[in-house]
Write a protein that holds these residues in place. Sequence first.
Motif, PDB file in Angstrom:
ATOM      1  N   ALA A 414       0.836  -1.206   0.000  1.00 25.38           N
ATOM      2  CA  ALA A 414       0.000   0.000   0.000  1.00 25.38           C
ATOM      3  C   ALA A 414       0.871   1.257   0.000  1.00 25.38           C
ATOM      4  N   ILE A 415       1.926   1.248   0.813  1.00 20.61           N
ATOM      5  CA  ILE A 415       2.792   2.436   0.881  1.00 20.61           C
ATOM      6  C   ILE A 415       3.504   2.634  -0.452  1.00 20.61           C
ATOM      7  N   GLY A 416       3.998   1.519  -1.005  1.00 20.83           N
ATOM      8  CA  GLY A 416       4.674   1.606  -2.297  1.00 20.83           C
ATOM      9  C   GLY A 416       3.752   2.183  -3.360  1.00 20.83           C
ATOM     10  N   THR A 417       2.503   1.746  -3.329  1.00 18.73           N
ATOM     11  CA  THR A 417       1.551   2.230  -4.324  1.00 18.73           C
ATOM     12  C   THR A 417       1.341   3.726  -4.200  1.00 18.73           C
ATOM     13  N   MET A 418       1.343   4.220  -2.950  1.00 15.15           N
ATOM     14  CA  MET A 418       1.184   5.671  -2.779  1.00 15.15           C
ATOM     15  C   MET A 418       2.326   6.425  -3.435  1.00 15.15           C
ATOM     16  N   ILE A 419       3.563   5.920  -3.193  1.00 20.28           N
ATOM     17  CA  ILE A 419       4.709   6.604  -3.796  1.00 20.28           C
ATOM     18  C   ILE A 419       4.568   6.554  -5.318  1.00 20.28           C
ATOM     19  N   SER A 420       4.115   5.398  -5.796  1.00 20.19           N
ATOM     20  CA  SER A 420       4.097   5.198  -7.245  1.00 20.19           C
ATOM     21  C   SER A 420       3.138   6.160  -7.935  1.00 20.19           C
ATOM     22  N   LEU A 421       2.111   6.601  -7.208  1.00 18.46           N
ATOM     23  CA  LEU A 421       1.158   7.532  -7.818  1.00 18.46           C
ATOM     24  C   LEU A 421       1.871   8.746  -8.392  1.00 18.46           C
ATOM     25  N   ALA A 422       2.912   9.185  -7.678  1.00 18.45           N
ATOM     26  CA  ALA A 422       3.577  10.419  -8.087  1.00 18.45           C
ATOM     27  C   ALA A 422       4.126  10.281  -9.499  1.00 18.45           C
ATOM     28  N   TYR A 423       4.747   9.141  -9.819  1.00 20.10           N
ATOM     29  CA  TYR A 423       5.329   9.067 -11.162  1.00 20.10           C
ATOM     30  C   TYR A 423       4.354   8.555 -12.208  1.00 20.10           C
ATOM     31  N   TYR A 424       3.417   7.702 -11.830  1.00 19.54           N
ATOM     32  CA  TYR A 424       2.442   7.268 -12.840  1.00 19.54           C
ATOM     33  C   TYR A 424       1.560   8.453 -13.252  1.00 19.54           C
TER      34      TYR A 424
ATOM     35  N   LEU B 175      -5.632   3.491   0.376  1.00 17.26           N
ATOM     36  CA  LEU B 175      -4.890   2.253   0.167  1.00 17.26           C
ATOM     37  C   LEU B 175      -4.724   1.503   1.478  1.00 17.26           C
ATOM     38  N   LEU B 176      -4.501   2.269   2.557  1.00 14.04           N
ATOM     39  CA  LEU B 176      -4.442   1.600   3.848  1.00 14.04           C
ATOM     40  C   LEU B 176      -5.799   0.983   4.158  1.00 14.04           C
ATOM     41  N   MET B 177      -6.848   1.677   3.731  1.00 17.87           N
ATOM     42  CA  MET B 177      -8.193   1.142   3.958  1.00 17.87           C
ATOM     43  C   MET B 177      -8.375  -0.169   3.203  1.00 17.87           C
ATOM     44  N   LEU B 178      -7.800  -0.250   1.990  1.00 16.95           N
ATOM     45  CA  LEU B 178      -7.919  -1.504   1.230  1.00 16.95           C
ATOM     46  C   LEU B 178      -7.294  -2.653   2.011  1.00 16.95           C
ATOM     47  N   VAL B 179      -6.092  -2.426   2.531  1.00 16.73           N
ATOM     48  CA  VAL B 179      -5.445  -3.474   3.334  1.00 16.73           C
ATOM     49  C   VAL B 179      -6.323  -3.807   4.536  1.00 16.73           C
ATOM     50  N   ALA B 180      -6.829  -2.764   5.187  1.00 16.59           N
ATOM     51  CA  ALA B 180      -7.634  -2.988   6.393  1.00 16.59           C
ATOM     52  C   ALA B 180      -8.916  -3.751   6.061  1.00 16.59           C
ATOM     53  N   ALA B 181      -9.527  -3.418   4.916  1.00 13.28           N
ATOM     54  CA  ALA B 181     -10.765  -4.105   4.545  1.00 13.28           C
ATOM     55  C   ALA B 181     -10.496  -5.580   4.311  1.00 13.28           C
ATOM     56  N   ILE B 182      -9.398  -5.870   3.621  1.00 12.14           N
ATOM     57  CA  ILE B 182      -9.079  -7.275   3.360  1.00 12.14           C
ATOM     58  C   ILE B 182      -8.772  -7.985   4.672  1.00 12.14           C
ATOM     59  N   ALA B 183      -8.017  -7.298   5.537  1.00  6.27           N
ATOM     60  CA  ALA B 183      -7.703  -7.911   6.826  1.00  6.27           C
ATOM     61  C   ALA B 183      -8.978  -8.190   7.616  1.00  6.27           C
ATOM     62  N   THR B 184      -9.926  -7.256   7.561  1.00  7.20           N
ATOM     63  CA  THR B 184     -11.188  -7.460   8.275  1.00  7.20           C
ATOM     64  C   THR B 184     -11.858  -8.744   7.814  1.00  7.20           C
ATOM     65  N   PHE B 217      -6.780   2.555  10.238  1.00  7.70           N
ATOM     66  CA  PHE B 217      -6.608   2.561   8.784  1.00  7.70           C
ATOM     67  C   PHE B 217      -7.863   3.115   8.119  1.00  7.70           C
ATOM     68  N   PHE B 218      -9.017   2.682   8.611  1.00  8.38           N
ATOM     69  CA  PHE B 218     -10.260   3.216   8.039  1.00  8.38           C
ATOM     70  C   PHE B 218     -10.411   4.695   8.380  1.00  8.38           C
ATOM     71  N   ALA B 219     -10.147   5.018   9.641  1.00  7.40           N
ATOM     72  CA  ALA B 219     -10.329   6.400  10.064  1.00  7.40           C
ATOM     73  C   ALA B 219      -9.448   7.338   9.252  1.00  7.40           C
ATOM     74  N   ALA B 220      -8.231   6.895   8.934  1.00  9.52           N
ATOM     75  CA  ALA B 220      -7.329   7.743   8.151  1.00  9.52           C
ATOM     76  C   ALA B 220      -7.978   8.084   6.808  1.00  9.52           C
ATOM     77  N   ALA B 221      -8.531   7.057   6.157  1.00 10.74           N
ATOM     78  CA  ALA B 221      -9.147   7.296   4.852  1.00 10.74           C
ATOM     79  C   ALA B 221     -10.291   8.289   4.973  1.00 10.74           C
ATOM     80  N   PHE B 222     -11.131   8.119   5.983  1.00  5.97           N
ATOM     81  CA  PHE B 222     -12.326   8.951   6.090  1.00  5.97           C
ATOM     82  C   PHE B 222     -11.975  10.366   6.528  1.00  5.97           C
TER      83      PHE B 222
END
Lengths: 501, 518
Positions: A414-424, B175-184, B217-222
Motif C-alpha cells: 500500500a505504501i509503495g503504491t502511494m509513492i508510485s502515484l507520483a510518477y504514474y 490504500l491503507l483502507m484496502l489493506v484494512a478491509a481485506i484484513a477485516t 486505517f479506516f479512520a485515516a481514509a475517512f
Amino acid sequence: MNFNEPHLDYAGISPLIALTVGICVVLLSAVFKPTKRWAPGLTTIALAATAGLLIWQWDDPKTLITGALRLDDLAISISLISILTAGFCVVLSLRERATEEAGSGEYHSLLLGSVLGMVLLAQATNLVSFFVALETLSIPLYILCATNLRREGSLESGLKYLIVGSIGSATLLYGMAFLYGGTGATNFAGIADGIARNGLDGDPLILIGIAMAAVGLAFKTSIAPFHQWTPDVYQGAPTPITAFMAVATKAAAFAVFLRFFDVALGSQLDDWQPALAALAAISIVVGNVGALGQDSLKRMLGYSGVAQAGYMLGGVVVLSESGTSSLVFYLAAYAFMNLAAFAVIVGRERETIFGDDIRAVRGLGTERPLLAWPLTISMLALAGLPATAGFIGKLYLIEALVEGDYTWLAVFIAIGTMISLAYYLRVVAAMWMRPETEVASGARPVIAGASPEADPVDPDAGSRWYIVGPALLAAAVTVFFGIIPQPLVEFASHAGAALFG
Amino acid sequence: MSSAILWAPLAFGLLGLFLPQKAVGWWAVLGTAVTLGLAIVAAVGFDTGSSAMQYAVDEPWISGLGVDYSLGIDGLNLFLILLTAVLWVGGVAFAAFREQERAKSFFFLMLVAETATLGAFLAQDLLLFVLFFDLMLVPFYFLFGAWGHDRSGEGGITASAATLKMIVYTLIGSLLMLVAAIATAVLAADGGHLTFSLAALNEHGLGEGSQRWIFWFFAAAFLVKMPAFMLHGWMPDAYRAAPLPALIVFSGVLAKVGAYGFLRVVLPLFPDATVEFQEVILMIALASILYGSVMAFTQTNVRLIAGYSSVAQLGFITAGIFALQADGSDGAVLQMVNHGLVVAPLFVVVALLLERTGTEDISEMGGLALRAPVLAALFLIVVLATLAMPGSANFIGEFYILNGLFEAKIVFAFVAISGVAMSAYYALRLYQQTMHNRKPEGLLSREIGLRDGLILVPLVLCIVGLALYPQVVLERTAPSVAQTVAKVRQNEPPESRLASMSLEEKAEVESGALKIVP
C-alpha cells in the motif's frame, strides 16, 4: 539385443516441438527468401500453434521426459502469458528499425528461441532443465537487446545485460551445486527428499545454496538490490524487446521461483520466507523511489517493474495456493498494463523527436486520443486504481498476504503504491493537463543513450494499426478484467491448484 | 432499483461520447435528471420506520475472492443518495449553461464521478465500498487537473500539482483502507468462507487487538476525505484549482462519503475500537471545528471561506457520530444532507460573483445587493442556513448533534458550541463583504439570470423545504441509526453506559423500567 525405447509423451512436448520447428522455419525463410517479409507471419503462426497445443493440454497435468519437466496448469498459464507478450512484440516490431538492421528472420527466430526458453522454464522440475531453460531464455535476449545496431545505447544495453545476466546465472549455478552436493539429487522432489533424509534442515551448505539460488533468480526477476541493470537495459533495448523482457521474462522466472521454492525447498520455509519478504519490501521501496523523477518512460517503467516485482514476490513468500493464484493473476494483468504502455511508447518514439522522454507524450490527450487513452489506463492500472485489472490484482495479492500472516508486507504494498502515484500520474498529467512550463521548442532534445539522427521520424506512426491496435486491445483487456475479473481469477486459480491442489 | 440508480449516469455518459459536442451537455443533464427521478422513486417507495436494507441486490461478483456485487438502501444512505442526485443535476446543469472546453470528456467524467459516488453510498459489500471510494477520485483528478485553474501566478500552485496533492493525500488513506478491509474479511472468516458482505461481517466480530489498527486505517481514509484538521493539507490548493461545476458536487457530496463511512463501516464493524478511541476522534473533530472556523473568518478568498467552513461543518458531523448516541448520529445524517444543500449553492453564488466581479477575493467585492436583490436574497437564505439560524434544518441538525454530545461528553459539547457562534461570524462576514458595503469601481452588478436562477432557486427551495419539515429525513434515518448505535453501545460496560445516559433514562433505570443488558 533388447532395446527399450524411452517413453515419450509426444502430446506433452508438442508445444516445445512446435516452437523448435518454428525457429528453424523462420530462420530458413530468411535465408532462402530474404526479400520476402515472411518472418513476422511465420512467427505468429508458430506462437499461435504453440498456444493452441498448450491450451489442448489444459487441466491435464503430466510429468514429461523422466521427470525433467512438468506440464501443469501453472506452466501452461505462465507460458501463455509469455506467448501472448511475444505476439504483441512481433506486431510492435513491424517497421521497427532494429528488426531491419538485425535481419527480420534472425530477430524473430531469436525471439522464438527466448519463448522456447520460457516455456521450458515454466515446466522445469529439475536443476538441469531449470538451468538449460534459463540460458535458452537469456542468450537470445542478450542479442535482441543489442539489435538496434546503430544506437550506442542498444549495444551498451546488450553488453550490460550479458554481463549482469551471466553473473546472475553463475550465482544460480553455484547455488545449485551446493544443493546438489548436499542432497545428491537434481530433480526438485529429490532435493526435498534428500534434505529430509540426510537431516539437512538448516544446514549451512543448504542455506548457502538457497541464498545463491534466490539471488540468481532475483537478478532475473529484477528484484532489488539486484536490479541495477534493469533501467539501463530497458532504456537501451529496442522498445518492443523491452516490452517482451519486462513481462515475459518476469513471468517465466516467477514460475520457476514458485516451483523451485515450493517443491524443492518447501521444508526450509522458515529459513527463506523472512529473507524473501525482506527482499520484496526492499524492492518495493527501491523501485518506487527510483522511478520518481525519471524522465525516460522506459527507465520509469524499468523502476516500476522493480517495484512490481516486489509486489509479486509477495505471492511467492506466502507459499500458498492463493499466493500462487494471485501471482499468476497479477502477472497476467501486469502483461496487459505494460503492453499498452509500451505500444504507445513505440508509437511516440517513431513519430516525435523526443524518443521515450516524457515530453514525447505531452499533449497526447488532444493530439492522439487513441494513444492517450491506452497509456492513461495503463498508468492508472499500474497504480492500482479501481475498475482496472491492476486493482483486482493488488486485492488478490493483499488477500493472499494477509491470509499468510504477512500483513506488514501488504502494508508495504500500500505504501509503495502511494509513492508510485507520483510518477504514474506525472505521465497522465503530461498527457491531459496543461504543461507546467513551456520548454523552448526547436532545440533538439538530449536523450541518454539515443542519438536522434538514428531514428527518422514518421509523423503518422502513432495512427498506424500495428501501434494503435495493440495499445487499444491491451488497454481494453485491462479494463475488462477490472470489471469482470471472474474469468481471469478462475484461470489463475487453476494455476494455484496445480501446485497446491 | 439500486442498480438502475447506480449505472444510469455511467450509461448516459458512455452514450454521450457518441453525440455531437453541442448536445452533450444537455444529454448529461438529462442523465442526471433521470438518476434523480429514479432516486426519488426509490425514496417514495421507501418503507419508513424499517431499519432493514431495501432495494437490495446481492450477486456474486468475484466469487474466488469473496467479493459480492451487493447494493442496498436504508436510512443511513437514502438521503445521501438523494443529495448526490440533486447536486449533480445542479452541477451538470450549471456547466451545461456555459461553454466548456473539451465538453465530451468533461461531461463524461462528471457522470462517471456520479456513478462512483453513488456506488460508494449504495455498496453493501466492504470491498465494493472501498473500490467505489477510490474510484470517485479518478474523475475528479482529471476534472481538477485538466479543467482547473492555474494559480502559480498568484502564489499558489498549478492545477496539476494541486490535483496530484489531493490524490496522493486521499489515496494514502484509501490504500491503507484496502489493506484494512481485506484484513477485516480474512480475520472474520478465520479460515472459513471468505466474504466481504457488510451484513455477514457485522455478525462476526473481530478481536479487540485487530480492531485497533484496522480502525485507524479506516479512520485515516475517512478523515482525509472530509478533510479533518491536520489532514486537510490538500484542501486549499484543490479548492482553488477546481473548476466550479466540479467543485459544486465535490464539496457538496464527497466529504460526506467520509462521514458516512464512519457510520456504515467503522461503528458497526469495530465497536470496541470505536468506544476506545471515541475521545481521540472527538478531539480531532473539535480541532477541525475550531481551526476551520478561525481559518474561515481570516481568509478572503471565497472558495477558501467555503472550504474551511466545510472543515468546521464536517467536524461537527464527526462529533455527532462519535457522540455514540442516537441523537448525535441522527443529527449527523441530517447535517450531512443540510451541509451538502448549503455548500453547493454557496459555490454557485461564488461562480456568479466571479462572473460579476472577476475576482474571488471578498476584499475587492461589495455592493452587489444594490442591483441584484434577488441574488442577494437567495444568497441570504443560504448564508442563514449555513450559520444554522433557528428555523433552518441546519439548526435542527446542530441541535441534535449537540444534544447527543451533551449526553455523552459534556466538556466536548461546550467547546463545540463555540463553533456555532463562529459560524455566524464567518457566514455573515461573507455576505456583508460581497453584497453590502460600497461598490468598488468598475464592478458589474447584474441580477441573477434566468438560467442560473433555474439552478439556484430549486436548491434554495430544498433548503427551505427541509427547514419546514426536517422530520422527512429524521423519521426515515432514525431506525437505521438506532441500530448502528446500539451495536456500538452493546459492548460497553454497564457503568459507562449508565454514565452516558440522559437524566430521564437514569431515572428509568433506577426505577427498574429500563434494564441494562450486559
